[in-house]
Design a protein around this motif. Sequence first.
Motif, PDB file in Angstrom:
ATOM      1  N   GLU A 301       0.836  -1.203   0.000  1.00 32.05           N
ATOM      2  CA  GLU A 301       0.000   0.000   0.000  1.00 32.05           C
ATOM      3  C   GLU A 301       0.866   1.247   0.000  1.00 32.05           C
ATOM      4  N   ASN A 303       1.220   4.620   1.418  1.00 33.15           N
ATOM      5  CA  ASN A 303       0.666   5.321   2.576  1.00 33.15           C
ATOM      6  C   ASN A 303       0.710   6.831   2.405  1.00 33.15           C
ATOM      7  N   GLY A 304       1.553   7.269   1.506  1.00 37.38           N
ATOM      8  CA  GLY A 304       1.650   8.704   1.268  1.00 37.38           C
ATOM      9  C   GLY A 304       2.372   8.965  -0.034  1.00 37.38           C
ATOM     10  N   ARG A 329       2.265  -5.363   4.048  1.00 37.87           N
ATOM     11  CA  ARG A 329       1.884  -6.268   5.133  1.00 37.87           C
ATOM     12  C   ARG A 329       2.262  -7.667   4.674  1.00 37.87           C
ATOM     13  N   GLY A 398      -4.980  -8.196  10.489  1.00 35.68           N
ATOM     14  CA  GLY A 398      -4.280  -7.619   9.349  1.00 35.68           C
ATOM     15  C   GLY A 398      -3.099  -6.768   9.754  1.00 35.68           C
ATOM     16  N   GLY A 399      -3.126  -6.307  11.006  1.00 37.14           N
ATOM     17  CA  GLY A 399      -2.065  -5.420  11.468  1.00 37.14           C
ATOM     18  C   GLY A 399      -0.856  -6.180  11.961  1.00 37.14           C
TER      19      GLY A 399
ATOM     20  N   LEU B 213      -7.914   5.015   6.808  1.00 34.17           N
ATOM     21  CA  LEU B 213      -8.016   3.669   7.398  1.00 34.17           C
ATOM     22  C   LEU B 213      -6.642   3.168   7.841  1.00 34.17           C
ATOM     23  N   HIS B 214      -6.660   2.238   8.785  1.00 37.01           N
ATOM     24  CA  HIS B 214      -5.455   1.547   9.234  1.00 37.01           C
ATOM     25  C   HIS B 214      -5.072   0.564   8.126  1.00 37.01           C
ATOM     26  N   SER B 215      -3.865   0.708   7.600  1.00 37.54           N
ATOM     27  CA  SER B 215      -3.494  -0.123   6.452  1.00 37.54           C
ATOM     28  C   SER B 215      -3.321  -1.590   6.839  1.00 37.54           C
ATOM     29  N   GLY B 216      -3.196  -1.859   8.139  1.00 37.75           N
ATOM     30  CA  GLY B 216      -3.135  -3.250   8.563  1.00 37.75           C
ATOM     31  C   GLY B 216      -4.523  -3.876   8.562  1.00 37.75           C
ATOM     32  N   LEU B 217      -5.469  -3.118   9.081  1.00 35.87           N
ATOM     33  CA  LEU B 217      -6.820  -3.677   9.203  1.00 35.87           C
ATOM     34  C   LEU B 217      -7.528  -3.775   7.862  1.00 35.87           C
ATOM     35  N   GLY B 219      -5.872  -2.817   4.643  1.00 40.47           N
ATOM     36  CA  GLY B 219      -5.003  -2.865   3.470  1.00 40.47           C
ATOM     37  C   GLY B 219      -5.225  -4.139   2.678  1.00 40.47           C
ATOM     38  N   GLY B 308      -2.340  11.131   1.703  1.00 41.02           N
ATOM     39  CA  GLY B 308      -1.786  10.316   2.779  1.00 41.02           C
ATOM     40  C   GLY B 308      -0.739  11.034   3.589  1.00 41.02           C
ATOM     41  N   PHE B 309       0.175  10.250   4.148  1.00 45.11           N
ATOM     42  CA  PHE B 309       1.132  10.738   5.131  1.00 45.11           C
ATOM     43  C   PHE B 309       2.380  11.305   4.464  1.00 45.11           C
ATOM     44  N   ILE B 314       7.198   6.656   8.917  1.00 44.01           N
ATOM     45  CA  ILE B 314       6.075   5.945   8.313  1.00 44.01           C
ATOM     46  C   ILE B 314       4.823   6.067   9.170  1.00 44.01           C
ATOM     47  N   LYS B 315       3.679   6.166   8.510  1.00 48.19           N
ATOM     48  CA  LYS B 315       2.394   6.049   9.197  1.00 48.19           C
ATOM     49  C   LYS B 315       1.584   5.098   8.339  1.00 48.19           C
ATOM     50  N   THR B 316       1.149   4.003   8.920  1.00 48.74           N
ATOM     51  CA  THR B 316       0.547   2.943   8.109  1.00 48.74           C
ATOM     52  C   THR B 316      -0.922   3.231   7.861  1.00 48.74           C
ATOM     53  N   VAL B 317      -1.129   4.257   7.042  1.00 48.07           N
ATOM     54  CA  VAL B 317      -2.477   4.714   6.764  1.00 48.07           C
ATOM     55  C   VAL B 317      -2.864   4.349   5.334  1.00 48.07           C
ATOM     56  N   LEU B 318      -4.133   4.049   5.150  1.00 42.74           N
ATOM     57  CA  LEU B 318      -4.696   3.922   3.814  1.00 42.74           C
ATOM     58  C   LEU B 318      -5.598   5.148   3.695  1.00 42.74           C
ATOM     59  N   PRO B 319      -5.147   6.163   2.928  1.00 42.35           N
ATOM     60  CA  PRO B 319      -5.800   7.468   3.030  1.00 42.35           C
ATOM     61  C   PRO B 319      -7.173   7.505   2.372  1.00 42.35           C
TER      62      PRO B 319
END
Lengths: 457, 457
Positions: A301, A303-304, A329, A398-399, B213-217, B219, B308-309, B314-319
């Motif tokens: 993914e 992320n930015g 991941r 998933g995290g 969104l949390h990219s782990g949950l 992504g 995104g970030f 790193i910030k594991t975001v799915l923007p």
Amino acid sequence: MDQSIITYLTENREKHLAELKDFLAIPSISSLPEHKEDVQKAANWVATALEQIGMENIKVHPTKGHPVVYGEWLKAEGKPTVLIYAHYDVQPVDPLHLWESPPFEADIRDEKLYARGASDDKGQGFMHVKALQAILETTGTLPINVKFLIEGEEEIGSPNLPAFVEENKELLSSDIIVISDTSMMERGKPTICYGLRGLCGVQIDVKGPKGDLHSGLYGGAVQNPIHALVEIVNSFHNKNGQITVEGFYDQVAELTPAEKEAYLALGIKDESFINQLGVTEMFGEDGYTTLERTWVRPTLEVNGIYGGFQGEGIKTVLPSEAHAKITCRLVPDQDPDTIVELLQAHIKAHTPSGVTVEVSLFDKGAPFVTPFDHPAIQAAGRAYEKVYNVPTSFTRGGGSIPIVATFDQILEKPVVLMGFGLPDENFHAPNEHFHLENFDKGMETLCHYWFELEDSL
Amino acid sequence: MDQSIITYLTENREKHLAELKDFLAIPSISSLPEHKEDVQKAANWVATALEQIGMENIKVHPTKGHPVVYGEWLKAEGKPTVLIYAHYDVQPVDPLHLWESPPFEADIRDEKLYARGASDDKGQGFMHVKALQAILETTGTLPINVKFLIEGEEEIGSPNLPAFVEENKELLSSDIIVISDTSMMERGKPTICYGLRGLCGVQIDVKGPKGDLHSGLYGGAVQNPIHALVEIVNSFHNKNGQITVEGFYDQVAELTPAEKEAYLALGIKDESFINQLGVTEMFGEDGYTTLERTWVRPTLEVNGIYGGFQGEGIKTVLPSEAHAKITCRLVPDQDPDTIVELLQAHIKAHTPSGVTVEVSLFDKGAPFVTPFDHPAIQAAGRAYEKVYNVPTSFTRGGGSIPIVATFDQILEKPVVLMGFGLPDENFHAPNEHFHLENFDKGMETLCHYWFELEDSL
């Protein structure tokens, strides 16, 4: 298991809650230097609590950061040994004005305990201490051997824990590792998360001309770093949501039919995700369900992404640089180092001419899974069912929880995640709380678990 | 042309420079409301200057913003009429501490006149006034008819000029339009820019999930708006640097062999661009030279991308969102409205599933070209050569000057850009200046031009 253990827990409920409130009153925020003494104070509080229930060999181990508290009870000869991990540090509390009661003055409203750390993770750590006390005081012994490892740096990424674990392998040796720092799927639905994804990531920095250029004067004659970055980034996936990095899936363990069935049995429909997330549809790797995509399939993914002008309106610039932050991941048996190498090779192969690209690496974490049918996992499931009277859900996450991978890799023993939190309990946010229903049932479950384990391992 | 005209200019040099310093002392910064009165003062100064040299029908026309000054001299019966455009407003001066002398106290150092507006455009506008005065005072008449249009909003994008021109078509009617607000290629190298690219642009806003969104949950299970944006943006070009938007090149006029030859004759090598810009190589549409790519071929450049970030690490975001700002430089005979429609259709056709896309439009400007072999262009070339004693370079520009397109489209007359600035004179920056060599030679050139034009049109 003797009913008197449950009676003990019921009769001492007010006393336990009062003790927990004491623990929660210590503002042990690990990220803020001004709370360093509070963090130390919380470590000492934990050591005292372990001592009071009869743990032995207790030590507050200093580290380069905040201390690690250790304690053990190893008198159940011939029985399994369990390493219990928890953390006594908490997140910051800002914005403070959003809290309905002060974060370090625990308050019970509507059978929920409100305080920073109530659920994450002081509350859950405290339950382990009290559950063992209940068995010890009622029966005079324990069905298992126990080692406690309670750290004070989880909320800042456990920077000193891997070294501590590595240096104390012998001290920490056990048959399984139990962590209570996760959540149940929903209220009344006991959940064991037996796998988590790993993580690795790269930052891509594309450099073109030495300074920003006027897009009128030079547009069309110079490789635009944004175009180059977009070409690289777009090469990571195909239209079917598959990752096209060569070799990326080579080490991925296929899902077993039993697990596939177990996930389907959870009955989770895409519609609920679509409504919750506000998307038009779910999208991902062809041939897999949403749960499979988030639990057992790897991802890549962005992320930015950023480069050039971001203000209102237009600025006709051809920027000097463009950047992307990317994380993957990972799932068993992918190796983060290997994946990072594949990413680097892919980026190199897909960099268009006219720009230079630098790739820098982010922290890595291995994926983890304890086999679904491992006796320690199945015993945990039975323990939950005895208390909650519904089937336990076996899930994966998933995290990534870095310490889980640390244990998995250094101690090489199965990790069992028995979480008693709920997804809406505001971890890391104002008004963190813990449902007391799970405080009570959770301790009962843990007591059952130790007896279930006694003969399972 | 009578040599006495040149003598007049030489003899009055100090007087002219003193007058110009007066003009430059007025801080007519059009973008700053607190200078509104100064802008009005500059307009009045221009009107008085035109009156003093014998212009007639002078009027300071109010607009919704700053005024437009008009003046004319139409006594050369049967001779061509020239509309001279200039602007009396200037850019802001911050950062003030970088100026070596106060921006509104003109100072001559090393034969350069330092002041805000010295080159852009008070200095160049003033030269037109004084060149005509020289002819009038020396010969009692002019070889052409003249109309002056001097505005006060060029530095803020001339928001009120198109309406003024539209409403005063009759008043402004002429045979050609002459603008002195551009630069020569380099010192001693007279240059006529006879074409400019147009502009249109769009912002692409991609929306995915309703929040980050949390990219782990999530992504791998949700379309990432950055991925979607990158897919769209990457579809605009192929590997050969060609724009793949259907129909994009349909209206592009091909370069004539004469122009192609003229550009080659300029002897500009890619190496000089590569060194100047600090790139590894030039890159663009296959089959064209760098000058052709920037002057006569259209472009599509991403000026900014973001989502995104963007912080450290790193910030594991799915923007939830991702954005891109895109502009196209257009060449004759591309129509900005048509191109915008093609872009919109292309974006729609290339939007992947799982996200929604909004496209908003930026200001548009048409491309402009005065035919290379037009008598007014060739006469200007001869005028320069008489004074500078080197061949005039005929160039086109990659950028866009909106007022040029305005004149081209509303008045439908050839525009001649006769610039006397130099590329290093700090337009819009601290220490703006004007080489007095080009002040002197420029006025001489203009005098020659009016006589060259007398029988050319």
